[in-house]
Design a protein around this motif. Structure first.
Motif, PDB file in Angstrom:
ATOM      1  N   LEU A  95      53.028  37.722  33.979  1.00 17.56           N
ATOM      2  CA  LEU A  95      52.335  36.492  33.593  1.00 17.56           C
ATOM      3  C   LEU A  95      53.139  35.709  32.555  1.00 17.56           C
ATOM      4  N   LYS A  96      53.864  36.404  31.695  1.00 15.78           N
ATOM      5  CA  LYS A  96      54.733  35.702  30.746  1.00 15.78           C
ATOM      6  C   LYS A  96      55.859  34.985  31.485  1.00 15.78           C
ATOM      7  N   ASP A  97      56.419  35.639  32.507  1.00 16.05           N
ATOM      8  CA  ASP A  97      57.464  34.995  33.309  1.00 16.05           C
ATOM      9  C   ASP A  97      56.903  33.771  34.043  1.00 16.05           C
ATOM     10  N   ILE A  98      55.698  33.916  34.586  1.00 13.26           N
ATOM     11  CA  ILE A  98      55.052  32.802  35.295  1.00 13.26           C
ATOM     12  C   ILE A  98      54.776  31.655  34.332  1.00 13.26           C
ATOM     13  N   GLY A 221      45.816  25.796  41.439  1.00 18.68           N
ATOM     14  CA  GLY A 221      46.072  25.236  42.752  1.00 18.68           C
ATOM     15  C   GLY A 221      46.426  23.771  42.748  1.00 18.68           C
ATOM     16  N   GLY A 222      46.127  23.066  41.676  1.00 18.90           N
ATOM     17  CA  GLY A 222      46.399  21.636  41.614  1.00 18.90           C
ATOM     18  C   GLY A 222      47.630  21.334  40.781  1.00 18.90           C
ATOM     19  N   LEU A 223      47.807  20.063  40.462  1.00 15.60           N
ATOM     20  CA  LEU A 223      48.911  19.640  39.608  1.00 15.60           C
ATOM     21  C   LEU A 223      48.467  19.748  38.155  1.00 15.60           C
ATOM     22  N   MET A 224      49.198  20.549  37.373  1.00 15.41           N
ATOM     23  CA  MET A 224      48.815  20.785  35.985  1.00 15.41           C
ATOM     24  C   MET A 224      49.891  20.320  35.031  1.00 15.41           C
ATOM     25  N   PRO A 225      49.530  19.826  33.842  1.00 14.04           N
ATOM     26  CA  PRO A 225      50.520  19.533  32.804  1.00 14.04           C
ATOM     27  C   PRO A 225      51.231  20.820  32.404  1.00 14.04           C
ATOM     28  N   PRO A 226      52.542  20.804  32.189  1.00 17.80           N
ATOM     29  CA  PRO A 226      53.300  22.036  31.924  1.00 17.80           C
ATOM     30  C   PRO A 226      52.787  22.856  30.744  1.00 17.80           C
ATOM     31  N   LYS A 227      52.476  22.223  29.625  1.00 23.61           N
ATOM     32  CA  LYS A 227      52.028  22.973  28.452  1.00 23.61           C
ATOM     33  C   LYS A 227      50.716  23.700  28.722  1.00 23.61           C
ATOM     34  N   GLN A 228      49.792  23.007  29.378  1.00 23.09           N
ATOM     35  CA  GLN A 228      48.502  23.626  29.682  1.00 23.09           C
ATOM     36  C   GLN A 228      48.649  24.722  30.729  1.00 23.09           C
ATOM     37  N   ALA A 229      49.552  24.519  31.702  1.00 17.56           N
ATOM     38  CA  ALA A 229      49.777  25.546  32.715  1.00 17.56           C
ATOM     39  C   ALA A 229      50.319  26.820  32.088  1.00 17.56           C
ATOM     40  N   ALA A 230      51.283  26.677  31.185  1.00 19.39           N
ATOM     41  CA  ALA A 230      51.845  27.846  30.519  1.00 19.39           C
ATOM     42  C   ALA A 230      50.777  28.575  29.711  1.00 19.39           C
ATOM     43  N   ALA A 231      49.960  27.828  28.995  1.00 19.14           N
ATOM     44  CA  ALA A 231      48.888  28.433  28.205  1.00 19.14           C
ATOM     45  C   ALA A 231      47.870  29.135  29.104  1.00 19.14           C
ATOM     46  N   LEU A 232      47.617  28.565  30.274  1.00 13.13           N
ATOM     47  CA  LEU A 232      46.644  29.144  31.207  1.00 13.13           C
ATOM     48  C   LEU A 232      47.075  30.539  31.647  1.00 13.13           C
ATOM     49  N   TYR A 233      48.339  30.704  32.009  1.00 11.64           N
ATOM     50  CA  TYR A 233      48.801  31.996  32.502  1.00 11.64           C
ATOM     51  C   TYR A 233      48.896  33.025  31.386  1.00 11.64           C
ATOM     52  N   LEU A 270      46.146  35.764  43.209  1.00 15.49           N
ATOM     53  CA  LEU A 270      46.851  34.511  42.970  1.00 15.49           C
ATOM     54  C   LEU A 270      48.330  34.805  43.220  1.00 15.49           C
ATOM     55  N   ILE A 271      48.906  34.170  44.231  1.00 17.23           N
ATOM     56  CA  ILE A 271      50.223  34.544  44.729  1.00 17.23           C
ATOM     57  C   ILE A 271      51.298  33.593  44.202  1.00 17.23           C
ATOM     58  N   PHE A 272      52.394  34.170  43.718  1.00 14.90           N
ATOM     59  CA  PHE A 272      53.494  33.400  43.146  1.00 14.90           C
ATOM     60  C   PHE A 272      54.809  33.812  43.814  1.00 14.90           C
ATOM     61  N   ASP A 273      55.715  32.847  43.933  1.00 17.08           N
ATOM     62  CA  ASP A 273      57.039  33.135  44.465  1.00 17.08           C
ATOM     63  C   ASP A 273      57.743  34.138  43.549  1.00 17.08           C
ATOM     64  N   LYS A 274      58.344  35.164  44.130  1.00 16.48           N
ATOM     65  CA  LYS A 274      58.948  36.215  43.320  1.00 16.48           C
ATOM     66  C   LYS A 274      60.131  35.705  42.504  1.00 16.48           C
ATOM     67  N   LYS A 275      60.848  34.726  43.028  1.00 14.21           N
ATOM     68  CA  LYS A 275      62.036  34.240  42.342  1.00 14.21           C
ATOM     69  C   LYS A 275      61.711  33.099  41.379  1.00 14.21           C
ATOM     70  N   THR A 276      61.047  32.052  41.873  1.00 14.06           N
ATOM     71  CA  THR A 276      60.808  30.873  41.041  1.00 14.06           C
ATOM     72  C   THR A 276      59.563  30.994  40.186  1.00 14.06           C
ATOM     73  N   LYS A 277      58.657  31.911  40.564  1.00 12.37           N
ATOM     74  CA  LYS A 277      57.371  32.124  39.875  1.00 12.37           C
ATOM     75  C   LYS A 277      56.422  30.927  40.040  1.00 12.37           C
ATOM     76  N   ARG A 278      56.659  30.094  41.010  1.00 10.91           N
ATOM     77  CA  ARG A 278      55.756  28.968  41.266  1.00 10.91           C
ATOM     78  C   ARG A 278      54.583  29.422  42.114  1.00 10.91           C
ATOM     79  N   PHE A 279      53.420  28.830  41.896  1.00 16.03           N
ATOM     80  CA  PHE A 279      52.200  29.211  42.607  1.00 16.03           C
ATOM     81  C   PHE A 279      52.317  28.857  44.081  1.00 16.03           C
ATOM     82  N   LEU A 280      51.978  29.826  44.944  1.00 12.91           N
ATOM     83  CA  LEU A 280      52.037  29.621  46.394  1.00 12.91           C
ATOM     84  C   LEU A 280      50.662  29.424  47.016  1.00 12.91           C
ATOM     85  N   GLY A 281      49.701  30.245  46.608  1.00 12.13           N
ATOM     86  CA  GLY A 281      48.379  30.162  47.211  1.00 12.13           C
ATOM     87  C   GLY A 281      47.524  31.332  46.775  1.00 12.13           C
TER      88      GLY A 281
END
Length: 318
Positions: A95-98, A221-233, A270-281
């Motif tokens: 989750l820190k990497d994400i 699942g939506g478009l999130m501001p980067p700072k809030q997205a990082a805090a969320l994870y 909650l599925i994330f790309d193993k390399k980029t750590k971006r949310f997939l679905g």
């Protein structure tokens, strides 16, 4: 109106009862049903063919967010049947990497309030027919044009769900917990306050921990501001019962790593790309035989985010 980095000052709208039997998977879909019930008999009435939605925990965040917003009558939190333990070191590290990857994403430039976030997804969920038999939908594509500020008419296109470029007028005044980009900018940008926010805003019929986790899934699942997205994870790493699944597949067939939590016989992933750590679905899997008739191992809900882009008009494709 407060600044994007400040606290939100949301009005308290009157409570509105959700139409009986309507447990819908996404907040905007739920809100559209409420709006269309309020305008029954108009040309925008939904063509649902008598279907109603089952309420798997994957989709509970839609109802939970609406409850927190005062759109439906809130039910008290249920207690955990067993005390869940803290996430493992491996789960926290992932989750820190994400969070780091999310924080490095560029924020939309020159974003205007009259623009829309175009979301194209592939998905399937459980539904019931007129015979009350639970079944899985066919896998299908859904398009949604979400207002940046929540104050402009939105559009949803999903023929399986009975929406053919349906227009949804804004539901005003806006309330805390909605997923419009301007509202997301007012969420906390640090993990401690974000966790407090999740537990305060999330509501529903599950445990407080599960409701908070479901809300995390709704938001990512939506478009999130980067700072809030990082805090969320980072906040999600403090939710008891959260675990790491090394291999998971989204509805588009993409393999990734999942942040998951089990609840009442199902595991929400909650599925994330193993390399980029971006949310997939997301994926929801039965971990035991369910009362609905689905056997252990059945995927009871499946989504994939195919595209997220900012466009100038509702109905316009990138």
């Amino acid at each position: 109106m407060t600044s994007p980095e400040g606290g939100a000052d949301f009005p308290n709208p009157p409570e509105r009862n959700l139409p009986p039997g309507r447990h819908l998977r996404l907040k905007e879909h739920l809100l559209s049903e409420i709006r269309q019930e309020n305008h029954a008999g108009t040309d925008t009435a939904p063509r649902t063919g008598g279907r109603s939605w089952l309420r798997p925990s994957l989709v509970a965040g839609a109802v939970a967010a609406a409850v927190a917003a005062g759109l439906v009558v809130a039910q008290p939190f249920s207690e955990d049947t067993a005390q869940a333990g803290p996430p493992s070191k491996e789960t926290v590290a992932m989750l820190k990497d994400i969070a780091r990857a999310a924080g490095r994403q560029p924020a939309p430039k020159n974003l205007r309030d009259d623009q829309f976030v175009y979301l194209r997804t592939k998905e399937r969920y459980v539904e019931t027919g007129s015979d009350e038999t639970a079944r899985l939908q066919p896998l299908h594509v859904r398009e949604y044009w979400q207002s940046v500020d929540g104050e402009h008419t939105e559009v949803v296109h999903d023929r399986v769900d009975g929406f053919d470029h349906e227009r949804m007028k804004p539901d005003l005044p806006l309330v805390e917990g909605d997923r419009h980009y301007r509202s997301l900018q007012r969420m906390p940008a640090d993990p401690v306050n974000m966790r407090d926010w999740l537990y305060r805003v999330a509501s529903g019929e599950e445990s407080r921990d599960q409701n908070a986790f479901v809300l995390v899934g709704d938001l990512c699942g939506g478009l999130m501001p980067p700072k809030q997205a990082a805090a969320l994870y980072l906040a999600a790493s403090k939710i008891p019962g959260v675990e790491l699944v090394d291999d998971a597949v989204d509805a588009a067939g993409r393999r990734g790593v999942a942040i998951a939590r089990e609840n009442e016989g199902e595991r929400q992933e909650l599925i994330f790309d193993k390399k980029t750590k971006r949310f997939l679905g997301e994926r929801q899997v039965a971990v035991e035989d369910l009362p609905t008739g689905f056997k252990k191992g059945t995927v009871t809900a499946h989504t994939a985010v195919l595209e997220r882009k900012v466009v100038d008009k509702a109905g316009e494709r990138p």
